[in-house]
Structure formats: C-alpha cells, structure tokens
Design a protein around this motif. Structure first.
Motif, PDB file in Angstrom:
ATOM      1  N   ALA A  56       3.962   6.182  18.203  1.00  0.00           N
ATOM      2  CA  ALA A  56       2.930   6.472  17.194  1.00  0.00           C
ATOM      3  C   ALA A  56       3.561   6.726  15.824  1.00  0.00           C
ATOM      4  CB  ALA A  56       2.103   7.697  17.624  1.00  0.00           C
ATOM      5  N   GLU A  57       4.673   7.490  15.806  1.00  0.00           N
ATOM      6  CA  GLU A  57       5.333   7.751  14.522  1.00  0.00           C
ATOM      7  C   GLU A  57       5.880   6.463  13.922  1.00  0.00           C
ATOM      8  OE1 GLU A  57       8.270  10.656  15.354  1.00  0.00           O
ATOM      9  OE2 GLU A  57       6.844  12.338  15.469  1.00  0.00           O
ATOM     10  N   GLN A  58       6.490   5.610  14.783  1.00  0.00           N
ATOM     11  CA  GLN A  58       7.046   4.358  14.279  1.00  0.00           C
ATOM     12  C   GLN A  58       5.943   3.448  13.750  1.00  0.00           C
ATOM     13  OE1 GLN A  58      10.248   3.727  13.948  1.00  0.00           O
ATOM     14  NE2 GLN A  58       9.822   1.783  12.972  1.00  0.00           N
ATOM     15  N   GLU A  59       4.812   3.371  14.489  1.00  0.00           N
ATOM     16  CA  GLU A  59       3.690   2.548  14.022  1.00  0.00           C
ATOM     17  C   GLU A  59       3.120   3.075  12.715  1.00  0.00           C
ATOM     18  OE1 GLU A  59       0.942   2.458  17.189  1.00  0.00           O
ATOM     19  OE2 GLU A  59       2.125   1.114  18.468  1.00  0.00           O
ATOM     20  N   ALA A  60       3.031   4.398  12.587  1.00  0.00           N
ATOM     21  CA  ALA A  60       2.531   4.986  11.333  1.00  0.00           C
ATOM     22  C   ALA A  60       3.466   4.655  10.167  1.00  0.00           C
ATOM     23  CB  ALA A  60       2.387   6.503  11.479  1.00  0.00           C
ATOM     24  N   LYS A  61       4.787   4.758  10.432  1.00  0.00           N
ATOM     25  CA  LYS A  61       5.743   4.408   9.381  1.00  0.00           C
ATOM     26  C   LYS A  61       5.643   2.937   8.999  1.00  0.00           C
ATOM     27  CE  LYS A  61       9.122   7.993  10.575  1.00  0.00           C
ATOM     28  NZ  LYS A  61      10.495   8.244  11.113  1.00  0.00           N
ATOM     29  N   ASP A  62       5.528   2.066  10.034  1.00  0.00           N
ATOM     30  CA  ASP A  62       5.412   0.631   9.743  1.00  0.00           C
ATOM     31  C   ASP A  62       4.151   0.331   8.940  1.00  0.00           C
ATOM     32  OD1 ASP A  62       7.721   0.251  11.096  1.00  0.00           O
ATOM     33  OD2 ASP A  62       6.761  -0.302  12.988  1.00  0.00           O
ATOM     34  N   ARG A  63       3.011   0.956   9.340  1.00  0.00           N
ATOM     35  CA  ARG A  63       1.779   0.717   8.587  1.00  0.00           C
ATOM     36  C   ARG A  63       1.889   1.231   7.163  1.00  0.00           C
ATOM     37  NH1 ARG A  63      -0.729   1.839  13.681  1.00  0.00           N
ATOM     38  NH2 ARG A  63      -0.847   4.064  13.189  1.00  0.00           N
ATOM     39  N   ALA A  64       2.538   2.381   6.988  1.00  0.00           N
ATOM     40  CA  ALA A  64       2.703   2.932   5.636  1.00  0.00           C
ATOM     41  C   ALA A  64       3.565   2.002   4.786  1.00  0.00           C
ATOM     42  CB  ALA A  64       3.341   4.322   5.706  1.00  0.00           C
ATOM     43  N   ARG A  65       4.648   1.464   5.405  1.00  0.00           N
ATOM     44  CA  ARG A  65       5.492   0.529   4.656  1.00  0.00           C
ATOM     45  C   ARG A  65       4.729  -0.742   4.297  1.00  0.00           C
ATOM     46  NH1 ARG A  65       9.778   2.371   8.115  1.00  0.00           N
ATOM     47  NH2 ARG A  65       9.317   0.719   9.595  1.00  0.00           N
ATOM     48  N   ARG A  66       3.914  -1.227   5.267  1.00  0.00           N
ATOM     49  CA  ARG A  66       3.142  -2.433   4.961  1.00  0.00           C
ATOM     50  C   ARG A  66       2.130  -2.189   3.852  1.00  0.00           C
ATOM     51  NH1 ARG A  66       3.212  -3.055  10.669  1.00  0.00           N
ATOM     52  NH2 ARG A  66       1.145  -2.159  10.840  1.00  0.00           N
ATOM     53  N   MET A  67       1.451  -1.053   3.896  1.00  0.00           N
ATOM     54  CA  MET A  67       0.478  -0.738   2.855  1.00  0.00           C
ATOM     55  C   MET A  67       1.162  -0.577   1.498  1.00  0.00           C
ATOM     56  SD  MET A  67      -2.483  -0.784   4.282  1.00  0.00           S
ATOM     57  CE  MET A  67      -3.475   0.002   3.022  1.00  0.00           C
ATOM     58  N   ALA A  68       2.353   0.073   1.496  1.00  0.00           N
ATOM     59  CA  ALA A  68       3.080   0.226   0.234  1.00  0.00           C
ATOM     60  C   ALA A  68       3.520  -1.132  -0.306  1.00  0.00           C
ATOM     61  CB  ALA A  68       4.292   1.147   0.448  1.00  0.00           C
ATOM     62  N   ALA A  69       3.987  -2.006   0.619  1.00  0.00           N
ATOM     63  CA  ALA A  69       4.390  -3.344   0.190  1.00  0.00           C
ATOM     64  C   ALA A  69       3.202  -4.132  -0.359  1.00  0.00           C
ATOM     65  CB  ALA A  69       5.034  -4.093   1.352  1.00  0.00           C
ATOM     66  N   MET A  70       2.042  -4.016   0.315  1.00  0.00           N
ATOM     67  CA  MET A  70       0.841  -4.703  -0.171  1.00  0.00           C
ATOM     68  C   MET A  70       0.408  -4.168  -1.538  1.00  0.00           C
ATOM     69  SD  MET A  70      -1.316  -4.928   3.393  1.00  0.00           S
ATOM     70  CE  MET A  70      -2.763  -5.613   2.586  1.00  0.00           C
ATOM     71  N   ALA A  71       0.525  -2.844  -1.701  1.00  0.00           N
ATOM     72  CA  ALA A  71       0.171  -2.256  -3.001  1.00  0.00           C
ATOM     73  C   ALA A  71       1.123  -2.741  -4.093  1.00  0.00           C
ATOM     74  CB  ALA A  71       0.210  -0.725  -2.912  1.00  0.00           C
ATOM     75  N   THR A  72       2.409  -2.795  -3.755  1.00  0.00           N
ATOM     76  CA  THR A  72       3.395  -3.287  -4.729  1.00  0.00           C
ATOM     77  C   THR A  72       3.129  -4.744  -5.084  1.00  0.00           C
ATOM     78  OG1 THR A  72       5.000  -1.764  -3.791  1.00  0.00           O
ATOM     79  CG2 THR A  72       5.845  -3.530  -5.185  1.00  0.00           C
ATOM     80  N   MET A  73       2.810  -5.563  -4.056  1.00  0.00           N
ATOM     81  CA  MET A  73       2.504  -6.973  -4.308  1.00  0.00           C
ATOM     82  C   MET A  73       1.248  -7.116  -5.173  1.00  0.00           C
ATOM     83  SD  MET A  73       3.319  -8.597  -0.551  1.00  0.00           S
ATOM     84  CE  MET A  73       2.702 -10.194  -1.052  1.00  0.00           C
ATOM     85  N   ALA A  74       0.230  -6.271  -4.885  1.00  0.00           N
ATOM     86  CA  ALA A  74      -0.994  -6.327  -5.694  1.00  0.00           C
ATOM     87  C   ALA A  74      -0.708  -5.940  -7.141  1.00  0.00           C
ATOM     88  CB  ALA A  74      -2.055  -5.400  -5.101  1.00  0.00           C
TER      89      ALA A  74
END
Length: 439
Positions: A395-413
């Motif tokens: 669960a912690e790893q999935e939360a970290k991965d989702r947070a990284r993906r959301m941050a990457a998507m925000a940076t790309m946007a």
C-alpha cells in the motif's frame, strides 16, 4: 532373552502397581506382619508408577530428540543447498566478471585500433592540407603578378581618364551655370519633398505608437495567460498533493484495518488457546473424577465382599452346631463365593485399569491436540503478521507510485501550459513584425 520396551510393558507395570495397591494380605498372612507388607507393597507400587512415568517421559524425550535431530539434519541440508547455491552464484558472477573484463579488453583494443586509424587519417589529411596550401600560395603568386600587370594597365588608363576628366571639368563648369538655375527649382521641389516627408514621418510615428500599444496589450494578454497557466499548474500540483494525501490516508486506514484484523486474529488465537486449555483441564478433571469413581466402586466392592465374608462366617458358625453336613456345604458355598468374588474383583480391577489407561490416553491426546491447535494458531498469527506487513508495504509503495505519477502529470501539464504560452507569445511577437514590414 530381552524384554521389548513397548506400551504393553508400561501397561504391565501400571497393572502390577495397581495390584500391589489393592493387594489383600489378611487372612493369608500373619496380622502383625500385614502392615509392614502393606507398606512395602505401597512403596513398590509408587516406585513402579514412578518408573513407568519415567519410561514414558524417556520415550517422549527420545521421540523429541529424534525429531530435533531430523530437524537439524533438514536445516543442515538446507544450509548445504544454500551454500551450494551461493558458490554457484559466485562462480557465475566470476564468469560474468571475466566475460566483462574480456569484453572491456576487446573494446580497449578496438578503441586503440580506431585511434591508430584516426591518427593515420589525420596524417593523410595534414599532408593533403599542406599540398593544398602550397598550391594556393603558387596560385596567389600567379594572381599577384597578374594583378600587378592589371595595375599598370589601370594606371595607363587612369592617365587617359584624368585627361578626359579635365576636359569634362571644363564642360561641367560650363554646365554648372546652366544647372544653377535648375538648382533653384530643385530647391523648391526639395522643400516640398521635405514637407511631404515630415507628413509621412508623422503618420509612421502614429502607426508605430499604435503598434506599440497593440504590442503592450498583447504582452498583457500573454502575461495574463502565463499567470493562468501558472495558476493551473499550481492547481494541478495542489490536486496532486491532495490526491497523494488522500491515498496516504487510505493506505494508513488500510494499515489500521489490517492491524485491527491482526489484533482480532491474535485475540481469537488466545481465546482458542484458553478454550483448548479449558477443554484439556475439563477432560483431566473428568478423568480424575472417573478414577475416583472407580476407586470408590472398588472400595465398595471390597467392603461388600468383606461384609459378605463376615456374614458367611457368622452364618457358618451359627449353623455348624446344627449339622456337619450343612457346615461343610456352607463352607463349600463360602469358598465358591470367595472365588467368585475374587474373580469379580479381578475383573473389576482389570476393567478399572483399562478405563484408567483409556482416560490417560484421552487426556494425552487432548493435550497433544491442544498443543497442535496452539501451534497452528501461532503459525496463523505469524502468517497474518507477515501478510499485514506485506500489504502495508504494498500500500505504501502504491501510494508513493501514484504520488509520483500525479506529480509527473502535474509537471507535464505545467510544462505544456508554459509551452503553449510561449508559442502564443512568439506568435504575438511575429504579428507586429509582419504588420510593420510592408510599411
């Protein structure tokens, strides 16, 4: 000849100890020696019971030692397999290291070969460049000679031109007087042209001012779009942080749920263990109660037999005076009754011993089942703990991965919005330049 140590021998010892405890001495021995013989029989019975218990414990210890030895052999075998795997891994790693070093050496030799080839090509290029330089110098000398010859020809032509110029000057002075009059007219035309040029200059300045205002307006629009893009990026970042916080909260909630389930599992295991101990204690109490009942029945049977014997003796003494025949018959009947009572007592004793063995076996089986159940509960608790730890880590790893993906998507946007704003700004800068170019 040897005696095999088996459950039958242990049962025989317990049987002998029980018979010693219930040994009837009177009236077959002297009354003054009966107490000491009874005490000796009790001591022998206790010793036999203790010896039988020691034999059972020794057998259990031997079984446990054999199991421990098998477990140690299994662990040694697993360790040997692990050591063999480690050596194989080291051998594979050494082989890969040697292959990598060989490949590196091959690459180094190839690099040296290519460097030598490049040095050879560089030498050839330098030689060709030197040849080109010499040819260029030769061509330059040739062109210099031609230029000097051309200069002499030009000097000759210049002298002729000066002579012609002098003639032209004289002709020009003559024409100057004629042109003075035309110059006055040209001056008037020039002033008119300057007036027109000033008017056009004012119009151009007005157009430039209009273009500047338009550019400032478009710059303000670009700044507004840039601010909107930054605001969108900030909003996306805040949204990503919010999503990450939400996922973190969900992960913590899941971890709390797993911890609660683990606590419930531990509580259930403890309850099952207590229930198993309670059942074992209950079965033990029942076995002890059954043994007490059997002992009471045995005492009642002995008391009844003693009472019957005394009654028979009393009846025999009373009837002996009446008739010898009847006395003899009563004596025979008494002996038969005693034999039957002894047989019944022996049968009852054997039945009680069998019941005691069954009760002891049932108690031991219940204890073993309780221990196995407790062991299974402990294994289930350990398994539940391991699964809870693994689920929490996932669960912690999935939360970290989702947070990284959301941050990457925000940076790309944000990058995309910035690129769009830059494109609009460049397009806005190109428009005034394109509009001012025809003027």
């Amino acid at each position: 000849m040897t005696t095999k140590l088996d459950p039958k021998f242990t049962a025989l010892l317990n049987d002998l100890a029980a018979k010693l405890e219930t040994l009837e001495l009177l009236p077959r021995v002297l009354a003054d020696t009966a107490p000491s013989l009874k005490e000796t029989a009790a001591d022998l019975s206790r010793q036999l019971h203790a010896y039988a218990t020691s034999l059972v414990e020794a057998q259990e210890a031997k079984i446990a030692a054999d199991a421990a030895e098998k477990e140690a052999a299994r662990l040694a075998k697993e360790q040997e397999v692990a050591e063999r795997a480690r050596r194989l891994a080291e051998l594979i790693a050494a082989k890969e290291q040697a292959a990598a070093e060989k490949a590196a050496e091959k690459a180094r030799l190839q690099e040296e070969k290519e460097a030598a080839q490049r040095a050879k090509e560089q030498a050839a290029a330098d030689k060709a460049a030197e040849k080109e330089r010499l040819l260029a110098e030769k061509e330059a000398a040739k062109q210099q000679a031609a230029a000097e010859k051309e200069a002499a020809q030009r000097a000759k032509e210049q002298a002729a031109a000066e002579k012609a110029a002098e003639a032209a000057r004289l002709q020009a002075e003559k024409e100057a007087a004629k042109l003075a009059k035309e110059q006055a007219a040209a001056e008037r035309a020039r002033r008119l042209a300057e007036l027109m040029a000033a008017k056009e200059q004012a119009a151009q300045e007005k157009a430039a001012e209009k273009a500047r205002l338009q550019e400032e307006k478009e710059a303000a629009q670009r700044a507004k779009e840039q601010a909107a893009a930054e605001q969108a990026a900030e909003k996306a970042r805040l949204q990503a942080e919010k999503e990450a916080a939400k996922e973190q909260a969900a992960a913590e909630k899941e971890a709390a749920r797993i911890a609660k389930e683990q606590a419930d599992a531990e509580k259930a295991a403890e309850k099952a263990r207590l229930q198993a101990e309670k059942e074992a204690a209950k079965q033990q109490a029942a076995a002890e109660k059954e043994a007490a009942r059997i002992a009471k029945e045995q005492a009642d049977a002995e008391k009844a037999a003693e009472k019957a014997r005394l009654q028979a003796e009393k009846e025999a003494a009373k009837q002996q005076a009446a008739a010898e025949k009847e006395a003899a018959r009563q004596a025979a009947a008494e002996e038969k009754a005693q034999r039957d009572a002894a047989r019944e007592a022996e049968k009852e004793q054997a039945r009680r011993e069998i019941e005691e063995m069954k009760a002891a076996t049932a108690a031991m089986r219940a204890k073993q089942e309780a221990e196995q159940e407790a062991k299974r509960k402990v294994e289930e608790e350990a398994k539940a703990k391991r699964e809870a730890i693994a689920a929490k880590a996932r669960a912690e790893q999935e939360a970290k991965d989702r947070a990284r993906r959301m941050a990457a998507m925000a940076t790309m946007a944000a990058d995309k919005a910035a690129m769009e704003a830059e494109k609009k700004r460049q397009a806005a800068e190109v428009k005034p330049a394109a509009a001012a170019q025809p003027e």
